[in-house]
Design an enzyme around this catalytic site. Structure first.
Site, PDB file in Angstrom:
ATOM      1  N   GLY A  44      73.272  58.582  11.524  1.00  0.00           N
ATOM      2  CA  GLY A  44      73.471  58.394  12.957  1.00  0.00           C
ATOM      3  C   GLY A  44      74.084  57.049  13.280  1.00  0.00           C
ATOM      4  O   GLY A  44      74.961  56.929  14.139  1.00  0.00           O
ATOM      5  N   GLU A  66      69.003  50.755  16.870  1.00  0.00           N
ATOM      6  CA  GLU A  66      69.808  49.808  16.088  1.00  0.00           C
ATOM      7  C   GLU A  66      69.695  48.383  16.618  1.00  0.00           C
ATOM      8  O   GLU A  66      69.714  47.418  15.836  1.00  0.00           O
ATOM      9  CB  GLU A  66      71.278  50.247  16.072  1.00  0.00           C
ATOM     10  CG  GLU A  66      71.508  51.650  15.538  1.00  0.00           C
ATOM     11  CD  GLU A  66      70.835  51.921  14.209  1.00  0.00           C
ATOM     12  OE1 GLU A  66      70.800  51.002  13.356  1.00  0.00           O
ATOM     13  OE2 GLU A  66      70.332  53.038  14.004  1.00  0.00           O
TER      14      GLU A  66
END
Length: 862
Positions: A324, A361
């Site tokens: 991802g 992230e």
């Protein structure tokens, strides 16, 4: 941390095991250098036939890196690169060799300079380079011993092809609106792939600073972890970008990209420049990501009370990307569907996904980047925390997304996988690259996050937050392990509490309100190691005997049957109630006011339907269909074909209408067909509400004309979200020749990118007309699949599990087992193989036990 370095002392104990080109002999001696000089025969054999001076998978710690000066020149026409590096190293103990990781690189030259050589500008001494590919290592042999406590500079020239897959320094392509194919070069190093791009100490503990220079053509731009300092013109019209030196970090976080992308930028409250990059034709889809990134970065800086330590943060949408996203410090890379948002074709679920991945992230910039686990056995310290912080950050920055229920669903989902005997502990030994790759699973991500959320509730949110801030500040730019986290959560005193003249009282034990009535202090480490060092979920059973309540604990296991080894001191776990009693509870679902609860119940009923449909048990399939449409018709009929309502209103709409059309509910088929026809007549210009787009496309794909038109639109669409919906719709066709065509296109990798092959095979395997087709393809093309993906990679795990775990017959189990055995994977099944075989076995036993109950219950209920 897994430590494979043995202390070699005193007596000799030798047990030789003969392997190809290697004799392993464990001898206890005082020095590996002396051992190599005295008896080189006990060491592995390098590619040139000479003894390789190191035999462990982990690197020695006698030499550590301080600074890398890295130059890279990729050629996007010839698809290769030339590069050079200078590594400043510190020798901690006298040695006659330096061991580095290197995989697939051609080393052309290696030299060594001492501090004195550098001071007087003497040329370096040429080094002998030995290679041992089995461990992805090279050895630099020095003419004279390197002395302890001195610094040296190692210079290496090397070259390689840009990788064809998704690891290391690899090529990625995209098509412009005009039909031109363009190539970019991008890195992805986690967990063990930096060694494919430059020789390095490729373990998280070996942190260093990096100064990077990239040479490129003028039509491209170069990006790296840090901002660009200057650009120098080189001969031939080439440009060379020099980037600021990074902070101290692990090799897997190094990143650089050469591309022709466009960007949109903004500035966070703290002054950090945030930019979103994408291919030029997709620039308009970057704006939501910028908004979300700025909000989330501000949140994290305030929450952690630690400034983001770099001057810029780039987020880049990569056309070919395996996972991802990847948290490279200052240069975060994403699959396009995880970063780009198209208001016309991206649904509320797509928006939630993009927000969630960005939050994940950005959390890594602190958990993982600033503080890094010592070794991959504790990767959950990175991934579990980042997943947990999705909950905390998204709830504050985007409360309308109602993220709590998504997180709760993740916890229930991981309980399902953790209830298999083939599950694993959160923290587990991992040594080989394959074992390390297998650690990146739901246990590390979701179970890790759910454990942290549990601990937060146990300690209180205030104590937990203070403890993790203490952890981040204490171990900044360093590495940590499980015990360091538990210590920080028990003792949240910082050095600054004392140096500022203040007082801080703490104890290694912390008191929880939960246990106050026991008047007992609790050691966080003692509690949490029971959760991280053993697999599974505990089940507390309460029994009443008169006025007494008896409590006992056992492991929660999914469907333990009488012939299972676990049955003996243990009763059934999941499956304590008969199926008909559980199904009786579904009668109330039509009146359920909580949408997440309603969706969860429907999901179980729908899974029963698909299981029976795939097994072609027609009477139960037909009766389940009647039951679903009879009991849920009122709530289905209430749904509008629009994008109105809250996030959960919209998710309910998508799920209910998808189920209704799949069950051939006439009003649903009629409306979807109408919308699809209008869309085709408008040449794809009609804006269909995004929440029902997948449903409309799936109904349209059932005709040959509609299927062909969708495939054509798939090639033209610039929206990753739309392409995903189209690909799913194409995979629902009842015609096997169409499904075969899809697989062929996925293997070719042009119209359907290779990165989407795993999800395509998964979808086709869920189609009753495609389940055997997908499995046969995997068996027949196993070697070709391994050429595209590593065996332990995320796509291969999806392919293996996705094409087999729905099987539910003894013949299918035997077929899968024989195939896995034929692969001869180093004498034992990989983790995913064990999970698949156990899952199929459970499916078989579940059907044997519950099929009569399900059949009878349906006859009574409809």
């Amino acid at each position: 941390m897994v430590n494979t370095h043995r202390k070699l002392i005193l007596n000799i104990y030798c047990s030789a095991i003969i392997l190809p080109q290697i004799c392993i002999c464990s001898q206890f001696t005082s020095s590996s250098n002396d051992q190599y000089n005295e008896n080189p025969g006990v060491f592995p054999v390098a590619t040139n036939g000479e003894p390789f001076p190191w035999r462990e998978l982990r690197l020695p710690t006698k030499v550590i890196p301080l600074h890398y000066d890295l130059f890279v020149h990729p050629n996007l026409t010839s698809l290769d690169f030339v590069a050079s590096e200078k590594i400043e190293v510190l020798v901690r103990d006298t040695t006659q060799f330096i061991i580095l990781h290197s995989h697939g690189l051609e080393i052309m030259n290696a030299t060594l300079q001492s501090e004195e050589d550098l001071r007087y500008k003497k040329s370096g001494e040429k080094l002998t380079v030995l290679s041992y590919p089995a461990h992805q290592q090279i050895a630099l042999l020095v003419p004279e011993k390197l002395m302890a406590d001195l610094r040296y500079s190692v210079a290496i020239d090397f070259q390689a092809k840009l990788a064809d897959g998704f690891e290391g320094f690899y090529k990625s392509t995209y098509r412009t609106l005009g039909g031109e194919t363009r190539t970019i070069a991008v890195t992805d190093f986690e967990p063990t792939h930096a060694r494919m791009a430059f020789p390095c100490f490729d373990e998280p503990l070996f942190k260093a600073n990096f100064s990077i220079k990239i040479r490129r053509e003028s039509r491209h731009i170069a990006l790296s972890n840090m901002p660009k300092v200057k650009t120098i013109e080189r001969e031939g019209g080439l440009l060379e970008d020099h980037f600021e030196t990074t902070v101290k970090m692990s090799t897997y976080l190094v990143a650089y990209i050469v591309c022709d992308f466009a960007s949109v930028s903004g500035t966070a409250s703290s002054g950090v420049k945030v930019s979103i990059y994408a291919s030029p034709d997709k620039w308009s889809q970057t704006h939501y990501a910028l908004e979300a990134s700025l909000k989330l970065l501000d949140f994290y800086e305030n929450y952690f009370n630690i400034h983001y330590p770099l001057p810029k943060l780039d987020l880049v949408a990569i056309p070919d990307f395996e996972s991802g996203a990847m948290e490279n410090w200052g240069l975060v890379t994403y699959r396009e569907t995880s970063l780009l948002f198209d208001p016309k074709t991206s649904s509320t679920s797509d928006k939630l996904w993009v927000t969630k991945v960005i939050a994940h992230e950005l959390a890594h910039q602190w958990f993982g980047n600033l503080v890094t686990m010592e070794w991959w056995n504790d990767i959950w310290l990175n991934e579990g925390f980042a997943t947990y912080m999705e909950l905390i950050s998204v709830n504050v920055t985007y409360p309308e997304l109602q993220f709590d229920n998504i997180f709760l669903n993740d916890c229930f989902e991981v309980i399902k996988s953790d209830s298999l005997n083939s599950s694993r502990p959160v923290s587990k030994q991992a040594e080989t690259p394959t074992q390390i790759q297998e650690m990146f699973d739901d246990i590390s991500y979701k179970k890790g996050a759910c454990l942290l959320n549990m601990l937060k509730d146990f300690l209180s949110e205030e104590k937990f937050k203070k403890g993790i801030i203490h952890y981040l500040k204490k171990f900044s730019y360093r590495n940590a392990k499980n015990d360091d986290l538990w210590s920080s959560l028990s003792n949240s005193c910082l050095e600054s509490d004392f140096t500022s003249g203040g007082f801080c009282y703490s104890d290694s034990k912390t008191t929880s309100n939960t246990l106050t009535f026991l008047e007992e202090n609790v050691e966080v480490k003692d509690i949490m190691t029971t959760w991280t060092r053993q697999k599974g979920i505990p089940l507390v059973v309460v029994e009443q005997e008169g006025r007494l309540l008896k409590l006992r604990q056992e492991r929660f296991l999914n469907g333990v049957f009488r012939d299972d080894p676990e049955w003996g001191a243990l009763q059934e776990s999941a499956g304590r109630l008969t199926l008909d009693k559980a199904l009786d509870l579904t009668h109330y679902l039509q009146h359920e006011t909580s949408i997440p609860a309603l969706l969860q119940g429907l999901d179980y009923l729908e899974s029963f339907y698909h299981t029976m449909d795939r097994r072609n048990i027609s009477d139960i399939t037909e009766n389940l269909k009647r039951y679903l449409l009879q009991y849920f018709k009122p709530v289905i009929d209430m749904q509008s074909w629009s994008d109105e309502g809250s996030v959960w209103d919209r998710r309910l709409r998508s799920s209910l209408l998808k189920l209704a059309c799949y069950l051939n509910y006439a009003p649903c088929i009629r409306k979807a067909t109408e919308l699809f026809s209008q869309w085709m007549e408008s040449s794809g210009k009609l804006n269909i509400p995004s929440d029902v787009l997948k449903i409309v496309y799936s109904v349209g794909a059932q005709t040959t004309e509609g299927w062909n038109y969708l495939l054509e639109q798939y090639g033209l669409s610039l929206s990753g979200a739309e392409k995903n919906k189209i690909l799913y719709a194409l995979s629902t066709s009842k015609h096997q020749e169409k499904l075969i065509k899809l697989i062929d296109l996925g293997m070719e990798g042009k119209v359907i990118k290779t990165q989407d092959l795993a999800s395509l095979l998964y979808a086709i395997a869920r189609n009753p007309k495609g389940q055997q087709l997908a499995w046969n393809f995997v068996k027949e093309n196993w070697t070709h699949l391994l050429e595209r993906f590593e065996l332990s990679s995320f796509p291969m795990r999806i392919i293996i599990s996705g094409t087999t775990s729905h099987f539910s017959s003894k013949d299918e189990l035997q077929e899968v087992k024989l195939f896995f055995e034929s692969l001869q994977t180093q004498g034992s099944y990989l983790e995913i193989f064990q999970i698949v075989l156990e899952t199929i076995s459970k499916n078989i036993k579940w059907l044997e036990k519950n099929l009569p109950s399900l059949r009878n219950w349906l006859l009574i209920s409809i």
